[in-house]
Scaffold this motif. Structure first.
Motif, mmCIF file in Angstrom:
data_model
loop_
_atom_site.group_PDB
_atom_site.id
_atom_site.type_symbol
_atom_site.label_atom_id
_atom_site.label_comp_id
_atom_site.label_asym_id
_atom_site.label_seq_id
_atom_site.Cartn_x
_atom_site.Cartn_y
_atom_site.Cartn_z
ATOM 1 N N SER A 1 0.835 -1.210 0.000
ATOM 2 C CA SER A 1 0.000 0.000 0.000
ATOM 3 C C SER A 1 0.866 1.254 0.000
ATOM 4 N N TYR A 2 2.011 1.217 0.666
ATOM 5 C CA TYR A 2 2.932 2.358 0.656
ATOM 6 C C TYR A 2 3.405 2.624 -0.765
ATOM 7 N N THR B 1 0.574 4.055 -2.795
ATOM 8 C CA THR B 1 0.278 5.417 -2.376
ATOM 9 C C THR B 1 1.289 6.400 -2.941
#
Length: 57
Positions: free
Chosen positions: A3-4, A7
């Motif tokens: 997810s990092y 993002t």
């Protein structure tokens, strides 16, 4: 970690910046493990970690 990366699409990031992010989330992981996971995602075609120059786009 995934997810990092998602993002921060379009921005440069490093394994150490991912490690810092995860440390702030109370997760302890080594830079080597992060690099391994990124490579696995690349092999599985979940990420494309190739380094493109503006001329190759």
């Amino acid at each position: 970690m995934f997810s990092y990366v998602l993002t921060n699409i379009g921005q440069s990031f490093s394994a150490s910046s991912i490690k810092t992010y995860l440390k702030n989330k109370n997760k302890n992981i080594s830079v080597d493990s992060i690099l391994n996971y990124l490579e696995y995602c690349n092999i599985a075609f979940l990420l494309n970690l190739s380094r493109l120059t503006p001329y190759e786009c």
